[in-house]
Scaffold this motif. Structure first.
Motif, PDB file in Angstrom:
ATOM      1  N   LEU A  83       0.818  -1.201   0.000  1.00  0.00           N
ATOM      2  CA  LEU A  83       0.000   0.000   0.000  1.00  0.00           C
ATOM      3  C   LEU A  83       0.855   1.256   0.000  1.00  0.00           C
ATOM      4  O   LEU A  83       1.958   1.281   0.546  1.00  0.00           O
ATOM      5  N   ILE A  84       0.316   2.313  -0.603  1.00  0.00           N
ATOM      6  CA  ILE A  84       0.855   3.667  -0.470  1.00  0.00           C
ATOM      7  C   ILE A  84      -0.245   4.468   0.227  1.00  0.00           C
ATOM      8  O   ILE A  84      -1.290   4.750  -0.368  1.00  0.00           O
ATOM      9  N   VAL A  85      -0.033   4.801   1.484  1.00  0.00           N
ATOM     10  CA  VAL A  85      -1.049   5.492   2.278  1.00  0.00           C
ATOM     11  C   VAL A  85      -0.635   6.945   2.457  1.00  0.00           C
ATOM     12  O   VAL A  85       0.503   7.232   2.849  1.00  0.00           O
ATOM     13  N   GLN A  86      -1.569   7.826   2.174  1.00  0.00           N
ATOM     14  CA  GLN A  86      -1.314   9.267   2.301  1.00  0.00           C
ATOM     15  C   GLN A  86      -2.402   9.901   3.154  1.00  0.00           C
ATOM     16  O   GLN A  86      -3.588   9.648   2.969  1.00  0.00           O
ATOM     17  N   THR A  87      -1.973  10.746   4.098  1.00  0.00           N
ATOM     18  CA  THR A  87      -2.918  11.636   4.758  1.00  0.00           C
ATOM     19  C   THR A  87      -2.367  13.049   4.695  1.00  0.00           C
ATOM     20  O   THR A  87      -1.202  13.268   4.315  1.00  0.00           O
ATOM     21  N   LYS A  88      -3.212  14.009   5.058  1.00  0.00           N
ATOM     22  CA  LYS A  88      -2.849  15.422   4.926  1.00  0.00           C
ATOM     23  C   LYS A  88      -3.276  16.162   6.192  1.00  0.00           C
ATOM     24  O   LYS A  88      -4.343  15.888   6.742  1.00  0.00           O
ATOM     25  N   VAL A  89      -2.447  17.107   6.602  1.00  0.00           N
ATOM     26  CA  VAL A  89      -2.701  17.884   7.812  1.00  0.00           C
ATOM     27  C   VAL A  89      -2.468  19.358   7.500  1.00  0.00           C
ATOM     28  O   VAL A  89      -1.463  19.721   6.881  1.00  0.00           O
ATOM     29  N   GLU A  90      -3.379  20.207   7.921  1.00  0.00           N
ATOM     30  CA  GLU A  90      -3.305  21.623   7.589  1.00  0.00           C
ATOM     31  C   GLU A  90      -2.117  22.300   8.273  1.00  0.00           C
ATOM     32  O   GLU A  90      -1.770  21.960   9.404  1.00  0.00           O
ATOM     33  N   PRO A  91      -1.504  23.286   7.606  1.00  0.00           N
ATOM     34  CA  PRO A  91      -0.414  24.028   8.238  1.00  0.00           C
ATOM     35  C   PRO A  91      -0.955  24.932   9.344  1.00  0.00           C
ATOM     36  O   PRO A  91      -2.082  25.419   9.268  1.00  0.00           O
ATOM     37  N   THR A  92      -0.156  25.142  10.365  1.00  0.00           N
ATOM     38  CA  THR A  92      -0.541  26.010  11.467  1.00  0.00           C
ATOM     39  C   THR A  92       0.631  26.899  11.843  1.00  0.00           C
ATOM     40  O   THR A  92       1.794  26.579  11.580  1.00  0.00           O
ATOM     41  N   ALA A  93       0.321  28.016  12.472  1.00  0.00           N
ATOM     42  CA  ALA A  93       1.379  28.901  12.960  1.00  0.00           C
ATOM     43  C   ALA A  93       2.159  28.235  14.082  1.00  0.00           C
ATOM     44  O   ALA A  93       3.332  28.562  14.313  1.00  0.00           O
ATOM     45  N   ASN A  94       1.525  27.289  14.776  1.00  0.00           N
ATOM     46  CA  ASN A  94       2.150  26.573  15.882  1.00  0.00           C
ATOM     47  C   ASN A  94       2.525  25.171  15.419  1.00  0.00           C
ATOM     48  O   ASN A  94       1.662  24.308  15.286  1.00  0.00           O
ATOM     49  N   PRO A 125       0.125  33.046   1.123  1.00  0.00           N
ATOM     50  CA  PRO A 125       1.505  33.297   1.569  1.00  0.00           C
ATOM     51  C   PRO A 125       1.710  33.005   3.053  1.00  0.00           C
ATOM     52  O   PRO A 125       2.790  32.545   3.442  1.00  0.00           O
ATOM     53  N   ASP A 126       0.708  33.242   3.880  1.00  0.00           N
ATOM     54  CA  ASP A 126       0.842  32.913   5.303  1.00  0.00           C
ATOM     55  C   ASP A 126       1.037  31.412   5.507  1.00  0.00           C
ATOM     56  O   ASP A 126       1.896  30.983   6.296  1.00  0.00           O
ATOM     57  N   HIS A 127       0.240  30.599   4.824  1.00  0.00           N
ATOM     58  CA  HIS A 127       0.388  29.144   4.934  1.00  0.00           C
ATOM     59  C   HIS A 127       1.795  28.715   4.508  1.00  0.00           C
ATOM     60  O   HIS A 127       2.394  27.821   5.119  1.00  0.00           O
ATOM     61  N   LEU A 128       2.291  29.339   3.460  1.00  0.00           N
ATOM     62  CA  LEU A 128       3.637  28.997   2.984  1.00  0.00           C
ATOM     63  C   LEU A 128       4.687  29.387   4.018  1.00  0.00           C
ATOM     64  O   LEU A 128       5.626  28.623   4.285  1.00  0.00           O
ATOM     65  N   HIS A 129       4.507  30.563   4.627  1.00  0.00           N
ATOM     66  CA  HIS A 129       5.447  31.011   5.660  1.00  0.00           C
ATOM     67  C   HIS A 129       5.411  30.078   6.864  1.00  0.00           C
ATOM     68  O   HIS A 129       6.473  29.684   7.388  1.00  0.00           O
ATOM     69  N   ILE A 164       2.182  28.440  -5.496  1.00  0.00           N
ATOM     70  CA  ILE A 164       2.564  27.037  -5.688  1.00  0.00           C
ATOM     71  C   ILE A 164       4.018  26.958  -6.160  1.00  0.00           C
ATOM     72  O   ILE A 164       4.804  26.131  -5.664  1.00  0.00           O
ATOM     73  N   GLU A 165       4.381  27.820  -7.090  1.00  0.00           N
ATOM     74  CA  GLU A 165       5.752  27.807  -7.603  1.00  0.00           C
ATOM     75  C   GLU A 165       6.766  28.153  -6.513  1.00  0.00           C
ATOM     76  O   GLU A 165       7.866  27.591  -6.476  1.00  0.00           O
ATOM     77  N   GLN A 166       6.405  29.060  -5.608  1.00  0.00           N
ATOM     78  CA  GLN A 166       7.303  29.385  -4.497  1.00  0.00           C
ATOM     79  C   GLN A 166       7.512  28.172  -3.598  1.00  0.00           C
ATOM     80  O   GLN A 166       8.641  27.900  -3.147  1.00  0.00           O
ATOM     81  N   ALA A 167       6.427  27.453  -3.321  1.00  0.00           N
ATOM     82  CA  ALA A 167       6.546  26.254  -2.483  1.00  0.00           C
ATOM     83  C   ALA A 167       7.428  25.215  -3.157  1.00  0.00           C
ATOM     84  O   ALA A 167       8.287  24.589  -2.509  1.00  0.00           O
ATOM     85  N   ILE A 168       7.238  25.014  -4.442  1.00  0.00           N
ATOM     86  CA  ILE A 168       8.041  24.037  -5.180  1.00  0.00           C
ATOM     87  C   ILE A 168       9.506  24.449  -5.202  1.00  0.00           C
ATOM     88  O   ILE A 168      10.410  23.632  -4.991  1.00  0.00           O
ATOM     89  N   ALA A 169       9.755  25.745  -5.421  1.00  0.00           N
ATOM     90  CA  ALA A 169      11.132  26.240  -5.524  1.00  0.00           C
ATOM     91  C   ALA A 169      11.901  26.083  -4.219  1.00  0.00           C
ATOM     92  O   ALA A 169      13.142  26.094  -4.228  1.00  0.00           O
TER      93      ALA A 169
END
Length: 394
Positions: A83-94, A125-129, A164-169
């Motif tokens: 199996l390839i199992v993926q989950t996702k969790v939201e970014p937080t300031a903490n 941009p906040d999420h990326l930061h 998206i490009e900033q995150a990839i870069a």
């Protein structure tokens, strides 16, 4: 099933993934004991069907309600190494909160590790930061990787292409989940950037967000013949080797069936696609006019630059789809998500258009003289009851 190397992860990724956003019992956390037996059995049969046809990638998220806890009753009984199992969790300031949420996901999934962890919704941009800053979510996730709790780190996004490009870069991510399909091709530069970084590329919801293709209008069916609109869209996406997998958000086991018709046609895509693409373009030009078709997007402001926070590019995009391909229901559902979609679908409806002066923000558009009237007509045709995102219970 066909498999593609998922970028530098080296994982053999099936070209279809089993997405966990539509089969769950509820959009809020509930204990396993509160899940109706019939719904749990439906999830089990979906996973069984997925594996039977070679779809070994099972994808979910912490905030997909009961999805994780329902999978947690199934996954320990399956051959984990297959199996390839993926989950996702939201970014937080903490970042501590982020780690706690990842740990919660592992507990609910009943797994020691996930193959793929996605930072869920780097949309601003906040999420990326929050993700990339020293001591942020990426650094926390890499510590989890060192502990053996995740194998690879990626991110999912509904952001503007530039974000998206900033995150990839940044070079910090092994893969990306993003939107790209026939009716929405804006993110192609980001896909090419991901290819340069040897990242895996996962396409989010190509059938639903790609035009509600499980129930297409007659006009689109005719334009896509001899294949269905859904199969056309799959072929269109998978004809690009930069794309590795398409999410199938199955609500029932039979939801895989139409997609599977794509597989024997992949080798014929170079012959099948051009006449369909020509008919679609001709239909769009006939409905919209060639000048508008070629230039409608030029010089348009972002919602943040627009009085009333109107999302003018998205409004006009939905209008084009409605007129060109009769995607009326899709256009209405997306339009009425404005104001309820948050950073996942930003902007406001044009209810207050008559009181807004758009002259300055439209100054760069070649269609600035006619756009206020077009926007008013679009609002009149698409307005309806407000719609919520699925995760909001709507």
């Amino acid at each position: 099933m066909h498999y593609r190397r998922f970028g530098r992860t080296e994982l053999p990724m099936p070209v279809f993934s089993c997405g966990g956003m539509r089969y769950q019992h509820a959009w809020k956390d509930l204990p396993a004991a509160d899940i109706p037996a019939a719904n749990q059995r439906n999830v089990e049969t979906i996973i069984e069907r997925s594996l039977a046809v070679g779809i070994t990638h099972i994808e979910t998220a912490r905030f997909y309600g009961t999805s994780e806890v329902q999978l947690g009753s199934i996954l320990p009984h399956l051959p984990r190494q297959q199996l390839i199992v993926q989950t996702k969790v939201e970014p937080t300031a903490n970042p501590r909160q982020f780690v706690e949420t990842v740990e919660r996901s592992l507990s609910l999934l009943n797994l020691d590790y996930v193959d793929l962890l996605g930072i869920h919704g780097i949309n601003t941009p906040d999420h990326l930061h929050w993700s990339l800053r020293a001591g942020g979510c990426v650094e926390a996730a890499l510590k989890l990787r060192d502990q053996g709790k995740i194998r690879f780190l990626g991110f999912s996004t509904h952001a503007p292409t530039s974000v998206i490009e900033q995150a990839i870069a940044s070079g910090q991510f092994d893969y990306v989940n993003l939107h790209w399909y026939y009716i929405f091709q804006d993110n192609w530069p980001a896909i090419l950037a991901a290819q340069q970084q040897d990242m895996g590329v996962f396409i989010i919801s190509p059938s639903n967000k790609g035009g509600e293709l499980y129930n297409p209008p007659d006009k689109l069916v005719q334009l896509c013949a001899p294949v269905s609109p859904l199969v056309f869209n799959d072929l269109f996406c998978l004809s690009h080797p930069q794309i590795h997998t398409l999410s199938i958000g199955a609500a029932q086991p039979t939801d895989f069936d139409e997609h599977l018709k794509t597989l024997p046609l992949l080798a014929q895509a170079a012959g099948l696609l051009p006449p369909i693409l020509e008919r679609l373009e001709a239909a769009a030009i006939a409905a919209l006019g060639e000048d508008w078709y070629r230039t409608w997007h030029q010089g348009l402001p972002s919602p943040a630059e627009t009085p009333g926070n109107l999302n003018i590019p998205a409004m006009l995009w939905l209008r084009n789809l409605m007129l060109a391909f009769d995607l009326v229901d899709f256009a209405k559902s997306r339009y009425n998500l404005f104001e309820n979609g948050g950073h996942w679908f930003p902007g406001a409806r044009a209810d207050n258009l008559a009181n807004l002066d758009l002259s300055a923000c439209l100054a760069r558009s070649p269609h600035r003289a006619i756009l206020p009237q077009i926007l008013a007509e679009t609002h009149d045709r698409l307005q309806g009851s407000p719609v919520k995102r699925l995760s909001q219970g709507g």
